[in-house]
Design an enzyme around this catalytic site. Structure first.
Site, PDB file in Angstrom:
ATOM      1  N   HIS A  61      -9.930   0.945   2.856  1.00 26.71           N
ATOM      2  CA  HIS A  61     -10.613   1.165   4.209  1.00 26.71           C
ATOM      3  C   HIS A  61     -10.128   2.770   4.925  1.00 26.71           C
ATOM      4  CE1 HIS A  61      -7.339  -1.091   6.316  1.00 26.71           C
ATOM      5  NE2 HIS A  61      -8.085  -0.269   7.092  1.00 26.71           N
ATOM      6  N   HIS A  63      -9.030   3.621   7.016  1.00 27.23           N
ATOM      7  CA  HIS A  63      -7.882   4.027   8.345  1.00 27.23           C
ATOM      8  C   HIS A  63      -7.047   4.711   7.661  1.00 27.23           C
ATOM      9  CE1 HIS A  63      -9.225   0.887  10.916  1.00 27.23           C
ATOM     10  NE2 HIS A  63      -9.487   1.561  11.981  1.00 27.23           N
ATOM     11  N   ASP A  65      -4.320   5.562   8.286  1.00 31.23           N
ATOM     12  CA  ASP A  65      -2.518   4.618   7.636  1.00 31.23           C
ATOM     13  C   ASP A  65      -2.754   4.062   6.013  1.00 31.23           C
ATOM     14  OD1 ASP A  65      -4.338   2.248   8.823  1.00 31.23           O
ATOM     15  OD2 ASP A  65      -2.340   1.150   8.961  1.00 31.23           O
ATOM     16  N   HIS A  66      -4.048   3.974   5.125  1.00 33.27           N
ATOM     17  CA  HIS A  66      -4.253   3.763   4.348  1.00 33.27           C
ATOM     18  C   HIS A  66      -4.858   5.152   3.509  1.00 33.27           C
ATOM     19  CE1 HIS A  66      -4.327  -0.623   4.933  1.00 33.27           C
ATOM     20  NE2 HIS A  66      -4.334  -0.094   6.526  1.00 33.27           N
ATOM     21  N   ASP A 210      -6.507  -4.621   4.824  1.00 34.67           N
ATOM     22  CA  ASP A 210      -6.184  -4.570   6.720  1.00 34.67           C
ATOM     23  C   ASP A 210      -6.976  -5.716   7.015  1.00 34.67           C
ATOM     24  OD1 ASP A 210      -4.601  -3.058   6.648  1.00 34.67           O
ATOM     25  OD2 ASP A 210      -5.176  -2.090   8.451  1.00 34.67           O
ATOM     26  N   HIS A 268       1.751  -4.860   5.447  1.00 33.84           N
ATOM     27  CA  HIS A 268       1.599  -3.577   7.075  1.00 33.84           C
ATOM     28  C   HIS A 268       2.063  -4.859   7.535  1.00 33.84           C
ATOM     29  CE1 HIS A 268      -2.306  -2.682   9.235  1.00 33.84           C
ATOM     30  NE2 HIS A 268      -2.601  -1.914   8.393  1.00 33.84           N
TER      31      HIS A 268
HETATM   32 ZN   LIG Z   1      -3.592  -0.505   8.207  1.00 36.40          ZN
HETATM   33 ZN   LIG Z   2      -7.207  -0.905   9.566  1.00 35.18          ZN
END
Ligand SMILES: [Zn+2]
Ligand SMILES: [Zn+2]
Length: 305
Positions: A61, A63, A65-66, A210, A268
């Protein structure tokens, strides 16, 4: 054999202890990346993994942090004069995002990019050696979980059994290996199962990050050898976790148990936890074969036969 290396096991933002999401899967000389958080390149170097070996990058996805490590990594592949195609699998909009980076001059890429945008659950990639399927996770924005599955390999050919059955060495061996039933000159019938061992199951792993607990996780994780699942929150913080579209470490363990997975790797982890050994003990009460991963952990998946 498949080797999993966790390059980033933290959530949200990088800390000195935990980089953000990225896991590599190494098989037959090729690397598959699941997510590409900031710092992925440095972690690849630390893990002594060659960026040139990357064949596929699966993004769950959008976000940060990915995905924030993707522009830098794509640029480095060009600096390294890559010519091989790179498969980029991820949510709708991934191609537009990468093309925009290229158009603005953020990264230059002259090697071929093969985009596979996931729009519905199902198979997203297949080659001779494995397939990748995607399923919908339950998060604050569109998010896809992935499963890599190797096909079963045929059993071993038993030369002695074939000779004993009267099959002369030569091309007839190959026909039996391909599943043909033979009738020999003297009328004897020899079937493949007389001379082939049992099929050897391929390996499988699911990457679910996530997400809060959902059906998509269960479908992806059904019977897998390894389930990699997010565990952003401590086992007893379910309310907070689910409100924010995440799981607790206990949720991850319950998902592994329900799916009949062989092993669970939790990733995570929220940067607010400095120690996780107590959590690991608690979660093993639910699912014994659990590890809360740290950055640069290496997990080997070996064939059973
Ligand atoms: Zn994340
Ligand atoms: Zn996320």
């Amino acid at each position: 054999m498949i080797t999993i290396t966790t390059l980033g096991t933290g959530s949200g933002k990088p800390t000195p202890e935990r980089n953000v999401s990225c896991t590599t899967v190494f098989r037959e000389g090729e690397l598959i990346l699941f997510d590409c958080g900031e710092g992925t390149q440095v972690q690849l170097t630390r893990a002594r993994l060659r960026p040139g070996a990357i064949k596929i990058i699966c993004i769950t996805h959008f976000h940060g942090d990915h995905i924030n490590g993707l522009p830098g990594l794509l640029g480095t592949l060009q600096l390294n004069q890559r010519t091989e195609p790179l498969y980029l699998i991820g949510p709708e909009g991934l191609e537009r995002y990468v093309r925009t980076l290229a158009r603005l001059g953020v990264v230059g890429m002259r090697y071929p990019l093969k985009f596979i945008e996931v729009t519905r659950p199902g198979e997203v990639y297949r080659c001779q050696d494995f397939s990748i399927t995607a399923d919908r996770l339950k998060h604050r924005i569109t998010c896809w979980g992935y499963r890599l599955t190797e096909p079963d390999r045929p059993g071993r050919f038993d030369v002695e059994a074939a000779k004993a059955a009267g099959v002369p060495p030569g091309p007839l061996f190959g026909r039996l290996q391909r599943g043909e039933t033979l009738t020999l000159d003297d009328g004897t019938v020899v079937t493949p199962d007389q001379v082939m061992g049992k099929a050897r199951p391929g390996l499988s792993l699911a990457y679910c990050c996530d997400t809060q607990p959902c059906e998509g996780v269960q479908r992806l994780a059904q019977g897998v050898d390894v389930l990699m699942h997010e565990g952003t929150y401590a086992p007893d913080e379910g309310r907070m976790a689910h409100q924010r579209g995440h799981s607790t470490m206990a949720d991850a363990a319950r998902a592994a148990l329900k799916a009949g997975a062989s092993r669970l790797i939790i990733t995570h982890v929220s940067p607010k936890y400095t120690r996780t050994d107590g959590f690991e003990r608690a979660v093993r009460e639910i699912f014994p074969h659990t590890r809360i991963a740290r950055d640069l952990d290496v997990f080997e998946m070996a064939y059973k036969h």
